[in-house]
Design an enzyme around this catalytic site. Structure first.
Site, PDB file in Angstrom:
ATOM      1  N   ASP A 241     -27.733  30.212 -28.283  1.00 39.30           N
ATOM      2  CA  ASP A 241     -26.627  30.766 -28.717  1.00 39.30           C
ATOM      3  C   ASP A 241     -26.512  32.195 -28.279  1.00 39.30           C
ATOM      4  O   ASP A 241     -26.234  32.954 -29.231  1.00 39.30           O
ATOM      5  CB  ASP A 241     -26.385  30.535 -30.146  1.00 39.30           C
ATOM      6  CG  ASP A 241     -26.207  28.884 -30.430  1.00 39.30           C
ATOM      7  OD1 ASP A 241     -26.211  28.278 -29.402  1.00 39.30           O
ATOM      8  OD2 ASP A 241     -26.635  28.842 -31.502  1.00 39.30           O
ATOM      9  N   ASP A 294     -22.241  22.102 -26.609  1.00 40.61           N
ATOM     10  CA  ASP A 294     -21.795  21.882 -27.872  1.00 40.61           C
ATOM     11  C   ASP A 294     -20.521  22.315 -28.091  1.00 40.61           C
ATOM     12  O   ASP A 294     -20.210  23.111 -28.778  1.00 40.61           O
ATOM     13  CB  ASP A 294     -22.751  22.920 -29.024  1.00 40.61           C
ATOM     14  CG  ASP A 294     -22.847  22.009 -30.030  1.00 40.61           C
ATOM     15  OD1 ASP A 294     -21.947  21.214 -30.579  1.00 40.61           O
ATOM     16  OD2 ASP A 294     -23.539  22.926 -30.969  1.00 40.61           O
ATOM     17  N   LYS A 296     -17.897  20.506 -29.482  1.00 41.06           N
ATOM     18  CA  LYS A 296     -17.423  19.911 -30.625  1.00 41.06           C
ATOM     19  C   LYS A 296     -15.870  19.554 -30.325  1.00 41.06           C
ATOM     20  O   LYS A 296     -15.120  20.207 -31.100  1.00 41.06           O
ATOM     21  CB  LYS A 296     -17.567  20.845 -31.829  1.00 41.06           C
ATOM     22  CG  LYS A 296     -19.055  20.840 -32.255  1.00 41.06           C
ATOM     23  CD  LYS A 296     -19.219  21.453 -33.840  1.00 41.06           C
ATOM     24  CE  LYS A 296     -20.392  21.560 -33.921  1.00 41.06           C
ATOM     25  NZ  LYS A 296     -21.291  22.533 -33.233  1.00 41.06           N
ATOM     26  N   ASP A 299      -9.630  17.040 -30.887  1.00 42.49           N
ATOM     27  CA  ASP A 299      -8.275  17.166 -30.514  1.00 42.49           C
ATOM     28  C   ASP A 299      -7.658  15.608 -30.004  1.00 42.49           C
ATOM     29  O   ASP A 299      -8.699  14.832 -30.045  1.00 42.49           O
ATOM     30  CB  ASP A 299      -7.914  18.157 -29.507  1.00 42.49           C
ATOM     31  CG  ASP A 299      -6.337  18.576 -29.547  1.00 42.49           C
ATOM     32  OD1 ASP A 299      -5.453  18.051 -30.066  1.00 42.49           O
ATOM     33  OD2 ASP A 299      -6.242  20.049 -29.687  1.00 42.49           O
ATOM     34  N   ARG A 425     -31.796  30.040 -33.884  1.00 41.70           N
ATOM     35  CA  ARG A 425     -32.424  31.327 -34.344  1.00 41.70           C
ATOM     36  C   ARG A 425     -33.788  31.243 -34.065  1.00 41.70           C
ATOM     37  O   ARG A 425     -34.583  32.504 -33.959  1.00 41.70           O
ATOM     38  CB  ARG A 425     -31.743  32.064 -35.090  1.00 41.70           C
ATOM     39  CG  ARG A 425     -30.330  32.675 -35.048  1.00 41.70           C
ATOM     40  CD  ARG A 425     -29.559  32.632 -36.222  1.00 41.70           C
ATOM     41  NE  ARG A 425     -28.868  31.392 -36.933  1.00 41.70           N
ATOM     42  CZ  ARG A 425     -28.209  31.165 -37.944  1.00 41.70           C
ATOM     43  NH1 ARG A 425     -27.671  32.391 -38.506  1.00 41.70           N
ATOM     44  NH2 ARG A 425     -27.786  30.209 -38.308  1.00 41.70           N
TER      45      ARG A 425
HETATM   46  P1  BMP Z   1     -29.423  27.905 -35.941  1.00 42.96           P
HETATM   47  O1  BMP Z   1     -30.689  27.058 -35.730  1.00 42.96           O
HETATM   48  O2  BMP Z   1     -29.486  29.204 -35.286  1.00 42.96           O
HETATM   49  O3  BMP Z   1     -28.824  27.787 -37.126  1.00 42.96           O
HETATM   50  O4  BMP Z   1     -28.392  27.137 -34.801  1.00 42.96           O
HETATM   51  C1  BMP Z   1     -28.024  25.859 -35.092  1.00 42.96           C
HETATM   52  C2  BMP Z   1     -27.101  25.450 -33.889  1.00 42.96           C
HETATM   53  O5  BMP Z   1     -26.654  24.213 -34.299  1.00 42.96           O
HETATM   54  C3  BMP Z   1     -25.892  26.258 -33.501  1.00 42.96           C
HETATM   55  O6  BMP Z   1     -25.420  26.481 -32.321  1.00 42.96           O
HETATM   56  C4  BMP Z   1     -24.927  25.480 -34.655  1.00 42.96           C
HETATM   57  O7  BMP Z   1     -23.433  25.756 -33.676  1.00 42.96           O
HETATM   58  C5  BMP Z   1     -25.291  24.082 -34.347  1.00 42.96           C
HETATM   59  N1  BMP Z   1     -25.093  23.215 -35.187  1.00 42.96           N
HETATM   60  C6  BMP Z   1     -25.183  23.347 -36.652  1.00 42.96           C
HETATM   61  O8  BMP Z   1     -26.002  24.289 -36.882  1.00 42.96           O
HETATM   62  N2  BMP Z   1     -25.054  22.519 -37.642  1.00 42.96           N
HETATM   63  C7  BMP Z   1     -24.209  21.391 -37.497  1.00 42.96           C
HETATM   64  O9  BMP Z   1     -24.023  20.717 -38.210  1.00 42.96           O
HETATM   65  C8  BMP Z   1     -23.675  20.992 -36.045  1.00 42.96           C
HETATM   66  C9  BMP Z   1     -24.305  22.116 -35.065  1.00 42.96           C
HETATM   67  O10 BMP Z   1     -23.768  21.756 -33.962  1.00 42.96           O
END
Ligand code: BMP
Length: 452
Positions: A241, A294, A296, A299, A425
């Site tokens: 991301d 991703d 999502k 619509d 992250r």
């Molecule tokens: P991170 O590990 O940095 O929190 O990233 C998680 C990723 O998964 C992000 O791209 C977020 O948009 C996606 N995501 C999420 O965290 N929770 C959900 O329920 C659905 C997701 O797609």
């Protein structure tokens, strides 16, 4: 007092049991569906039911009555009014203000509490309630249940030393309805076969291996994903991301050997071009991973189709997998066609999400019906044929300041039986993303093997 049979026949007229084809919360297809909530709208039947339930308890000593929320709450209240035994109320979630109590009402440690449940299937919600009631210092010995679906719950609780008094088993119900011509012979045979053949819901059923899961797949993308997992011994999806395409390409190159897929949010890339996708695809081919957008979608089908095929991202031309909400219903998912694997959002990882049990079970029901859906994003178990993608995975953090909630790979494999962990992250934010990806790969694979 009314007899059981008469009570059942009168209740049947309220529509408490239906026959046909129903997908249960567990994903099992059932020839009948039971919902005892309409009983609360008939004071006469509710009062008769309370008499029948109290009669089963006449030799048991109890000082409190507690219903399992929500369907059994009116039943427990009616029993309390009729017997003058005090009622306590169990919350479904604890309050996040004030006392944070799970049990409301007046009670003392050591008192004996009888639990009331409408339907017992796996026994899981009863076990959760028992644990919470016992945590408050109360003693649980007896449980009264209106209907036993005969799927192992009663036996499970009895194996743990509880006494389960059931008013009806589903077979009793079927026999009574058949004797009064509400069911025909072929319906009875179908239901009895279901009861005989259907496996009881196992709370601790082992997860399927990737090899076993592979056999259940019909879509080329889900097959490919599992094949990559098996050949590279990884279940890791890296969510890259970041804003700059050069950074994504660099990361993809560094971590490509550790992952099954790169997940993107194209709309956060400030310099997105066709050439970027072209280069990313080359890395994906060389390192054997898939591309997961991703997006999502959320619509109506017509708009989703345009968003998927058009605009500046032209997702349909390069993404192997995409995410979509199910909010607009089954047909909105069909617009993605058969080539791309669709992963629906059944349950989100963030605090306060609206994807509760009811939403999730409906999302799974839709996902199981649409042929291009290969799995769901969720934070709990799914029916085995769907692949489970779990984001919110981090080895060191428990959350962020914007509502994200993290779990470890071990937790999501042991508790949710996940298939693929999604890490953002934890990898792209690490000092050394290459090493971090290797670590998540190892931890994810170790957790998978341990929980098979
Ligand atoms: P991170 O590990 O940095 O929190 O990233 C998680 C990723 O998964 C992000 O791209 C977020 O948009 C996606 N995501 C999420 O965290 N929770 C959900 O329920 C659905 C997701 O797609």
């Amino acid at each position: 007092m009314i007899n059981k049979e008469k009570f059942l026949l009168k209740s049947y007229e309220l529509g408490i049991i239906k026959f046909g084809e129903f997908t249960l919360k567990s994903g099992i297809l059932s020839p009948f569906y039971v919902d005892l909530r309409p009983l609360a709208s008939s004071p006469e039947l509710l009062s008769e039911l309370s008499q029948l339930l109290l009669a089963m308890l006449k030799d048991c000593r109890h000082e409190l009555i507690c219903g399992v929320p929500y369907a059994a709450l009116p039943m427990a209240t009616a029993m309390s009014l009729a017997s003058k035994v005090p009622l306590i109320i169990k919350r479904k979630e604890s309050k996040n203000y004030g006392t944070k109590k799970m049990l409301e009402g007046i009670f003392k440690e050591g008192q004996r509490c009888v639990l009331v449940e409408d339907v017992i299937t796996s026994g899981k919600s009863l076990l959760e309630t028992i644990e919470e009631v016992e945590k408050e210092g109360l003693k649980v010995k007896d449980i009264v249940v209106v209907l036993d679906r005969q799927q192992g719950g009663k036996e499970l609780l009895e194996s743990k030393g509880y006494h389960v008094h059931t008013l009806f088993s589903i077979e009793n119900v079927i026999d009574i309805l058949y004797n009064h011509d509400f069911l025909n012979q072929s319906q009875v045979v179908k239901i009895k076969d279901f009861l005989k053949e259907k496996p009881t819901v196992q709370l601790s059923a082992p997860r399927l291996t990737y090899e076993e899961k592979l056999k259940l797949q019909n879509h080329s993308v889900s097959k490919k994903l599992i094949e990559i997992a098996l050949s590279k011994k990884t279940n890791l999806i890296a969510s890259l991301d970041t804003h700059k395409s050069a950074e994504i390409l660099k990361l993809a190159h560094q971590i490509g050997d550790s992952i099954v897929a790169v997940k993107l949010h194209s709309d956060i890339i400030s310099d997105f071009t066709e050439n970027f996708i072209h280069e990313l695809k080359e890395i994906a081919a060389a390192k054997n991973f898939l591309l997961f957008e991703d997006r999502k979608f959320g619509d109506i089908g017509n708009t989703q189709h345009m968003q998927f095929t058009g605009g500046i991202y032209k997702i349909s031309e390069w993404a192997d997998l995409i995410t979509s909400h199910v909010i607009a219903g089954e047909e909105s998912l069909q617009v993605f066609g058969e080539k791309t694997g669709v992963v629906t959002i059944a349950e989100m990882s963030s605090k306060g999400t609206l994807t509760d049990e009811n939403y999730k079970s409906k999302a799974i029901e839709i996902s199981s019906k649409v042929s291009n859906v290969i799995g769901c994003v969720a934070q709990s178990k799914l029916p085995s044929a769907l692949l489970l993608f779990t984001p919110g995975v981090n080895l060191t953090e428990s959350g962020d300041s914007k509502g994200q909630q993290f779990n470890t790979p071990e937790k999501v494999f042991s508790d949710y039986h996940t298939d693929f962990i999604i890490v953002g992250r934890g990898i792209y934010g690490a000092k050394n993303p290459e090493e971090a990806a290797k670590k998540y790969k190892e931890e994810g694979w170790k957790a998978y093997l341990k929980n098979c």
